[in-house]
Enzyme design. Structure first.
Site, PDB file in Angstrom:
ATOM      1  N   TRP A  66       0.741  -1.457  -0.332  1.00 50.50           N
ATOM      2  CA  TRP A  66      -0.049   0.056  -0.006  1.00 50.50           C
ATOM      3  C   TRP A  66       0.870   1.246   0.408  1.00 50.50           C
ATOM      4  CZ3 TRP A  66      -3.042   0.507   5.617  1.00 50.50           C
ATOM      5  CH2 TRP A  66      -2.043  -0.170   6.248  1.00 50.50           C
ATOM      6  N   ASN A  67      -0.102   2.955  -0.386  1.00 51.54           N
ATOM      7  CA  ASN A  67       1.030   3.647  -0.646  1.00 51.54           C
ATOM      8  C   ASN A  67      -0.027   4.686   0.279  1.00 51.54           C
ATOM      9  OD1 ASN A  67       3.471   2.532  -2.434  1.00 51.54           O
ATOM     10  ND2 ASN A  67       1.359   2.888  -3.672  1.00 51.54           N
ATOM     11  N   HIS A  74      -6.951  19.311  -9.117  1.00 53.78           N
ATOM     12  CA  HIS A  74      -6.822  19.080  -9.530  1.00 53.78           C
ATOM     13  C   HIS A  74      -5.822  18.523 -10.114  1.00 53.78           C
ATOM     14  CE1 HIS A  74     -10.531  22.248  -8.820  1.00 53.78           C
ATOM     15  NE2 HIS A  74     -10.446  21.882  -8.010  1.00 53.78           N
ATOM     16  N   HIS A  78      -9.735  15.135 -13.810  1.00 52.68           N
ATOM     17  CA  HIS A  78     -10.567  15.640 -12.562  1.00 52.68           C
ATOM     18  C   HIS A  78     -11.662  16.469 -12.636  1.00 52.68           C
ATOM     19  CE1 HIS A  78      -8.127  19.280 -13.317  1.00 52.68           C
ATOM     20  NE2 HIS A  78      -8.967  19.841 -12.535  1.00 52.68           N
ATOM     21  N   ASP A  80     -13.823  19.605 -11.280  1.00 54.70           N
ATOM     22  CA  ASP A  80     -14.082  21.144 -10.852  1.00 54.70           C
ATOM     23  C   ASP A  80     -15.649  21.126 -10.348  1.00 54.70           C
ATOM     24  OD1 ASP A  80     -11.873  21.362 -11.787  1.00 54.70           O
ATOM     25  OD2 ASP A  80     -12.219  23.099 -13.272  1.00 54.70           O
ATOM     26  N   HIS A  84     -15.184  25.479  -6.265  1.00 50.63           N
ATOM     27  CA  HIS A  84     -13.844  26.031  -6.807  1.00 50.63           C
ATOM     28  C   HIS A  84     -13.948  26.884  -6.678  1.00 50.63           C
ATOM     29  CE1 HIS A  84      -9.879  25.254  -8.608  1.00 50.63           C
ATOM     30  NE2 HIS A  84     -10.308  25.411 -10.183  1.00 50.63           N
ATOM     31  N   HIS A 213     -14.314  28.998 -15.856  1.00 51.64           N
ATOM     32  CA  HIS A 213     -14.526  28.734 -14.787  1.00 51.64           C
ATOM     33  C   HIS A 213     -15.355  29.570 -13.766  1.00 51.64           C
ATOM     34  CE1 HIS A 213     -11.343  26.462 -15.100  1.00 51.64           C
ATOM     35  NE2 HIS A 213     -10.860  26.130 -14.084  1.00 51.64           N
TER      36      HIS A 213
END
Ligand code: 23J
Ligand code: MN
Length: 264
Positions: A66-67, A74, A78, A80, A84, A213
């Site tokens: 595992w990590n 973002h 991804h 938005d 945002h 945006h």
């Protein structure tokens, strides 16, 4: 038809390959390109993706791998959320954990601007361009995603993908009027793009600044960035599954974006 039978039909159509699942997601890795904002403005920087190994079947954990992971919200392919942007801050149900989940399963219309983006990296999609597309493929129905196909995801280097000049980025985007048209006249859930962000590279110099945006999130709409494989989608008729991580008050998140596509 009872709903149960409809789902049974869908299961069979998937099993027989009559409906295909297409992955619109880039692989997340340390090299995943990150949006570059003008440093001279003092604007903050988003962390690139990274993995830190906790254990890998070794003395740190004998039977498990595992990590820890880190990145900006973002990063890579991804989502938005309306929260945002400053223009979207007053809406209700505007963050990754509070958006109506019905938005996460929705139809997609795919507008092809491959030739225009190849001819001009600063291409801005106009309302007339969308209307010409509709004349050919049909009207964009309410509650859908509009996906902006440029084949930008096929760029093989981050340098070509981000296409930074002395004066900032040069990647395709939107005329502000188109963003208003899609949110107000076509009632879209949001728009999805193949580039690093939903706005053009020249977004910082547009009026308003970063119009997609500003206006999409101002209208409580969403965005999808860094999509790929849009060339595998029909202009109309695909169903998108795009659900962000349920981050409390999150502004967005990396996600897996899948499309259900009728096989011709
Ligand atoms: C912050 C400021 C400007 C932009 C962005 C973020 C994005 O593209 C993003 O990923 O939301 S243009
Ligand atoms: Mn974003």
């Amino acid at each position: 038809m009872p709903a149960q039978n409809t789902i049974t039909d869908l299961i069979q159509l998937l099993a027989s390959g009559t409906i295909r699942v297409v992955d619109l997601t880039r692989t997340l890795e340390a090299e995943t390109p990150i949006l570059q904002l003008p440093e001279e403005m003092g604007w903050g920087k988003s962390l690139p993706f990274s993995l830190e190994e906790i254990s890998r079947y070794d003395d740190r954990g004998p039977a498990w791998y595992w990590n820890n992971l880190s990145c900006g919200e973002h990063t890579g392919t991804h989502f938005d959320a309306p929260i945002h942007w400053v223009t979207g801050q007053e809406h209700e149900h505007h963050a990754t954990d509070s958006l109506p989940i019905e938005k996460f399963v929705a139809p997609a219309f795919v507008i092809d601007a491959v030739a225009e983006a190849a001819a001009d990296p600063d291409f801005l999609m106009t309302v007339d361009f969308v209307k010409a597309w509709e004349a050919q493929h049909g009207k964009i129905t309410p509650g859908a995603w509009v996906l902006y196909r440029t084949d930008w995801s096929k760029k093989t280097s981050n340098e070509d993908y981000l296409n930074m000049g002395e004066d900032g980025g040069h990647t395709p985007g939107w005329d502000p009027e188109t963003v208003k048209f899609l949110s107000q006249e076509r009632d879209v859930i949001g728009v999805g793009v193949e580039t690093v962000g939903t706005d053009a590279g020249i977004g910082p110099t547009q009026e308003p600044m970063f119009p997609c945006h500003n206006l999409m999130h101002g209208a409580n709409r969403c965005g999808l960035a860094s999509l790929c494989n849009l060339d595998q989608l029909p202009p109309a008729g695909a169903l998108l599954i795009a659900a962000p991580l349920k981050i409390k008050n999150g502004s967005g998140s990396p996600l897996r974006v899948l499309a259900l596509v009728p096989e011709q």
